[in-house]
Design a protein around this motif. Structure first.
Motif, PDB file in Angstrom:
ATOM      1  N   GLY A 112       0.805  -1.224   0.000  1.00 58.56           N
ATOM      2  CA  GLY A 112       0.000   0.000   0.000  1.00 58.56           C
ATOM      3  C   GLY A 112       0.825   1.255   0.000  1.00 58.56           C
ATOM      4  O   GLY A 112       1.759   1.427  -0.757  1.00 58.56           O
ATOM      5  N   GLU A 113       0.479   2.138   0.916  1.00 60.86           N
ATOM      6  CA  GLU A 113       1.183   3.410   0.987  1.00 60.86           C
ATOM      7  C   GLU A 113       2.512   3.258   1.708  1.00 60.86           C
ATOM      8  O   GLU A 113       3.215   4.204   1.906  1.00 60.86           O
ATOM      9  CB  GLU A 113       0.324   4.433   1.745  1.00 60.86           C
ATOM     10  N   MET A 114       2.767   2.045   2.172  1.00 62.63           N
ATOM     11  CA  MET A 114       3.928   1.903   3.044  1.00 62.63           C
ATOM     12  C   MET A 114       5.225   1.838   2.268  1.00 62.63           C
ATOM     13  O   MET A 114       6.296   1.774   2.828  1.00 62.63           O
ATOM     14  CB  MET A 114       3.790   0.673   3.926  1.00 62.63           C
ATOM     15  N   ILE A 115       5.106   1.771   0.944  1.00 60.61           N
ATOM     16  CA  ILE A 115       6.339   1.720   0.179  1.00 60.61           C
ATOM     17  C   ILE A 115       6.918   3.114   0.168  1.00 60.61           C
ATOM     18  O   ILE A 115       6.273   4.060  -0.260  1.00 60.61           O
ATOM     19  CB  ILE A 115       6.050   1.283  -1.262  1.00 60.61           C
ATOM     20  N   SER A 116       8.126   3.239   0.662  1.00 61.54           N
ATOM     21  CA  SER A 116       8.698   4.585   0.672  1.00 61.54           C
ATOM     22  C   SER A 116       9.567   4.659  -0.555  1.00 61.54           C
ATOM     23  O   SER A 116      10.507   3.892  -0.693  1.00 61.54           O
ATOM     24  CB  SER A 116       9.555   4.763   1.894  1.00 61.54           C
ATOM     25  N   TYR A 158      10.121  -6.123  -3.285  1.00 57.54           N
ATOM     26  CA  TYR A 158       9.956  -6.299  -1.846  1.00 57.54           C
ATOM     27  C   TYR A 158       9.440  -5.013  -1.234  1.00 57.54           C
ATOM     28  O   TYR A 158       9.587  -3.941  -1.806  1.00 57.54           O
ATOM     29  CB  TYR A 158      11.295  -6.675  -1.215  1.00 57.54           C
ATOM     30  N   ALA A 159       8.828  -5.147  -0.072  1.00 56.90           N
ATOM     31  CA  ALA A 159       8.313  -3.963   0.609  1.00 56.90           C
ATOM     32  C   ALA A 159       8.301  -4.241   2.097  1.00 56.90           C
ATOM     33  O   ALA A 159       8.282  -5.388   2.521  1.00 56.90           O
ATOM     34  CB  ALA A 159       6.890  -3.671   0.139  1.00 56.90           C
ATOM     35  N   THR A 207       9.327  -8.178   6.020  1.00 51.44           N
ATOM     36  CA  THR A 207       9.653  -7.841   4.637  1.00 51.44           C
ATOM     37  C   THR A 207       8.854  -8.774   3.738  1.00 51.44           C
ATOM     38  O   THR A 207       8.909  -9.994   3.907  1.00 51.44           O
ATOM     39  CB  THR A 207      11.159  -8.056   4.372  1.00 51.44           C
ATOM     40  N   LEU A 208       8.110  -8.187   2.812  1.00 52.13           N
ATOM     41  CA  LEU A 208       7.269  -8.973   1.915  1.00 52.13           C
ATOM     42  C   LEU A 208       7.961  -9.066   0.572  1.00 52.13           C
ATOM     43  O   LEU A 208       8.445  -8.064   0.045  1.00 52.13           O
ATOM     44  CB  LEU A 208       5.921  -8.261   1.754  1.00 52.13           C
ATOM     45  N   ILE A 209       7.998 -10.283   0.022  1.00 50.66           N
ATOM     46  CA  ILE A 209       8.676 -10.480  -1.263  1.00 50.66           C
ATOM     47  C   ILE A 209       7.700 -11.078  -2.258  1.00 50.66           C
ATOM     48  O   ILE A 209       6.958 -12.008  -1.919  1.00 50.66           O
ATOM     49  CB  ILE A 209       9.870 -11.444  -1.082  1.00 50.66           C
ATOM     50  N   ASP A 210       7.685 -10.536  -3.459  1.00 50.33           N
ATOM     51  CA  ASP A 210       6.864 -11.104  -4.527  1.00 50.33           C
ATOM     52  C   ASP A 210       7.795 -11.908  -5.424  1.00 50.33           C
ATOM     53  O   ASP A 210       8.662 -11.350  -6.080  1.00 50.33           O
ATOM     54  CB  ASP A 210       6.210  -9.952  -5.308  1.00 50.33           C
ATOM     55  N   THR A 211       7.600 -13.248  -5.434  1.00 49.03           N
ATOM     56  CA  THR A 211       8.562 -14.062  -6.188  1.00 49.03           C
ATOM     57  C   THR A 211       8.246 -14.120  -7.677  1.00 49.03           C
ATOM     58  O   THR A 211       9.012 -14.617  -8.461  1.00 49.03           O
ATOM     59  CB  THR A 211       8.552 -15.517  -5.684  1.00 49.03           C
ATOM     60  N   GLY A 212       7.052 -13.639  -8.046  1.00 45.84           N
ATOM     61  CA  GLY A 212       6.639 -13.801  -9.450  1.00 45.84           C
ATOM     62  C   GLY A 212       7.377 -12.863 -10.352  1.00 45.84           C
ATOM     63  O   GLY A 212       8.544 -12.588 -10.161  1.00 45.84           O
ATOM     64  N   GLU A 255      18.447   1.691   1.561  1.00 45.97           N
ATOM     65  CA  GLU A 255      17.040   1.766   1.979  1.00 45.97           C
ATOM     66  C   GLU A 255      16.819   1.135   3.339  1.00 45.97           C
ATOM     67  O   GLU A 255      15.962   1.540   4.102  1.00 45.97           O
ATOM     68  CB  GLU A 255      16.158   1.002   0.984  1.00 45.97           C
ATOM     69  N   ARG A 256      17.582   0.103   3.617  1.00 41.42           N
ATOM     70  CA  ARG A 256      17.425  -0.611   4.884  1.00 41.42           C
ATOM     71  C   ARG A 256      18.206   0.039   6.018  1.00 41.42           C
ATOM     72  O   ARG A 256      18.221  -0.467   7.127  1.00 41.42           O
ATOM     73  CB  ARG A 256      17.911  -2.055   4.734  1.00 41.42           C
ATOM     74  N   GLY A 257      18.911   1.142   5.713  1.00 48.35           N
ATOM     75  CA  GLY A 257      19.627   1.853   6.770  1.00 48.35           C
ATOM     76  C   GLY A 257      20.796   1.085   7.360  1.00 48.35           C
ATOM     77  O   GLY A 257      21.107   1.206   8.535  1.00 48.35           O
TER      78      GLY A 257
END
Length: 442
Positions: free
Chosen positions: A25-29, A43-44, A54-59, A286-288
């Motif tokens: 959603g809006e959480m992607i910075s 990923y997001a 951390t969410l990963i889309d493998t497709g 991004e991960r600091g």
């Protein structure tokens, strides 16, 4: 503690991306000046209740024929099994149960990884529930009905997902050893660097048991201190599609970076710094995380007295969004300068954990404001009230102001530079959050 990793697996067109976007959603910075990192959003960061993961889309690559679909799904499932703590297996209530769903379910079941079975496109629970029950036949637990498009049932699904997150073990919390991920494109010499570092310490090498990820963790003792190196070079996958390989390596980079304190981004000196390097470094940024850019194969470069300066300029230009990153020139082949890596790692870790007293920060801020007036808009000027450091790894600051809208990115960057001038903070990014306080709250 590293965040859990959750991967989404499923056939084409069952709504993987819709679900991914609904959760992200809006959480992607979107980091404005990080090249190529968020374009192919693989990923997001997602938070649910008090859990972050951390969410990963493998497709990503949609094949066209059914036998290709199955082999692709198997590949995606394998990526998920290798890298994720929990797997979301998404199916489609309208297409019903399909043969390839069952085959992938078998694979997931055998992996012993926790799987949450999600049946998508259930826009009306009363109408579709009988069809949802059919998915019990997969034998991987209770199907969770959702509609990613209308965001129905997403909360119930996330409740199921976070149930599987490991409780914080007290033992795990105590692992104070610095964790260093070695990332970079294939063949830049990641493994050779680890092997060279191991060279003299071969006796104490233990591949740490219980790491389910495909990254190999190796503990190395140097000068009586123990370091854990996370190597992503472990698996060489034969891949027919270049993009798929790239996607796979990015997913593996994300999971390795997630578990590390410091990231060594290895670059091939001969090839120079590439866009793929920028993408990989961007993940650490991004991960600091603490970042050290390691230019390997330095022995293969013809040098004169200007070489280092020119090379550094090139690297800094491509990685312009991370001016704080340290750069080292090494050769895994000859071992040149590799021992210095430890000093650099120690320094960056110290900077990542540095805390600055609030009083001192406010002095720096007051001075900075006096030297360069804050921006104003339509007659309203930005006022900075107060700054304080709220956490470390990376050092994170909160600035209280009268109007958030007036706090331009460039002014935050200006303050960051002033803080860095005073304390260095070499090798680590800094995070700033701007909070509004009305005049009367003073």
């Amino acid at each position: 503690m590293s965040k859990p990793v959750v991967a989404i697996v499923g056939r084409p067109n069952v709504g993987k991306s819709t679900l991914f976007n609904a959760l992200a959603g809006e959480m992607i910075s979107i980091v404005k000046d990080t090249p190529g990192v968020t374009r192919d959003r693989i990923y997001a960061e997602v938070s649910w209740l008090d859990k972050n993961f951390t969410l990963i889309d493998t497709g990503g690559i949609e094949p066209d024929s059914s036998d290709v679909i199955l082999s692709q799904m198997r590949d995606q499932a394998q990526i998920a099994i290798d890298t994720a703590d929990v797997i979301i297996f998404i199916t489609d209530v309208r297409q019903g149960l399909v043969d390839s769903d069952s085959k992938v379910a078998d694979m997931l079941r055998r992996s012993k990884k926790p799987v949450v079975l999600v049946v998508n496109k259930v826009d009306s629970f009363s109408k579709f529930m009988p069809d949802v029950y059919e998915f019990y036949n997969l034998g991987i637990g209770d199907p969770v009905p959702v509609s990613a498009a209308s965001r129905l049932g997403i909360g119930d699904m996330l409740d199921e997902v976070v149930k599987y997150f490991p409780e914080h073990d007290s033992e795990e919390e105590e692992d104070e050893r610095p964790r260093i991920a070695i990332v970079g494109k294939p063949n830049v010499g990641k493994s050779s660097i680890i092997n060279k570092l191991l060279g003299k310490n071969r006796v104490i090498v233990s591949d740490i048991a219980g790491t389910t990820r495909d990254a190999i963790d190796t503990a190395i003792v140097h000068d009586g201190k123990e370091y854990v190196f996370i190597d992503t070079a472990g698996l060489r996958r034969k891949s027919k599609i270049k993009e798929e390989l790239e996607r796979y390596s990015i997913i593996r980079t994300v999971t390795a970076v997630e578990r590390a304190d410091i990231v060594l981004v290895v670059i091939d000196a001969v090839e120079g710094v590439t866009e793929q390097d920028a993408k990989i470094a961007g993940i650490a940024h991004e991960r600091g995380k603490g970042v050290i850019i390691v230019v390997n194969k330095w022995d293969a470069i013809e040098k004169d007295n200007k070489t280092v300066k020119e090379y550094e300029n090139k690297v800094r230009t491509v990685l312009s969004y991370m001016p704080y990153a340290e750069i080292m020139y090494v050769s895994a082949e000859t071992g040149q300068r590799l021992p210095k890596l430890y000093d650099m790692i120690d320094m960056v870790i110290q900077n990542q954990n540095l805390r600055v007293a609030t009083g001192v920060l406010n002095e720096i801020m007051t001075e900075a404001v006096a030297m360069q007036q804050p921006p104003s808009d339509k007659g309203k000027r930005l006022k900075l009230y107060y700054i304080t450091q709220v956490s470390v790894k990376p050092p994170t600051f909160v600035i209280f102001v009268n109007d958030k809208e007036l706090m331009h990115f460039s002014y935050t960057r200006y303050l960051e530079n002033k803080i860095r001038e005073a304390f260095g903070f070499k090798g680590t990014s800094l995070r700033f959050f701007v909070r509004e306080r009305k005049e009367k709250d003073q």
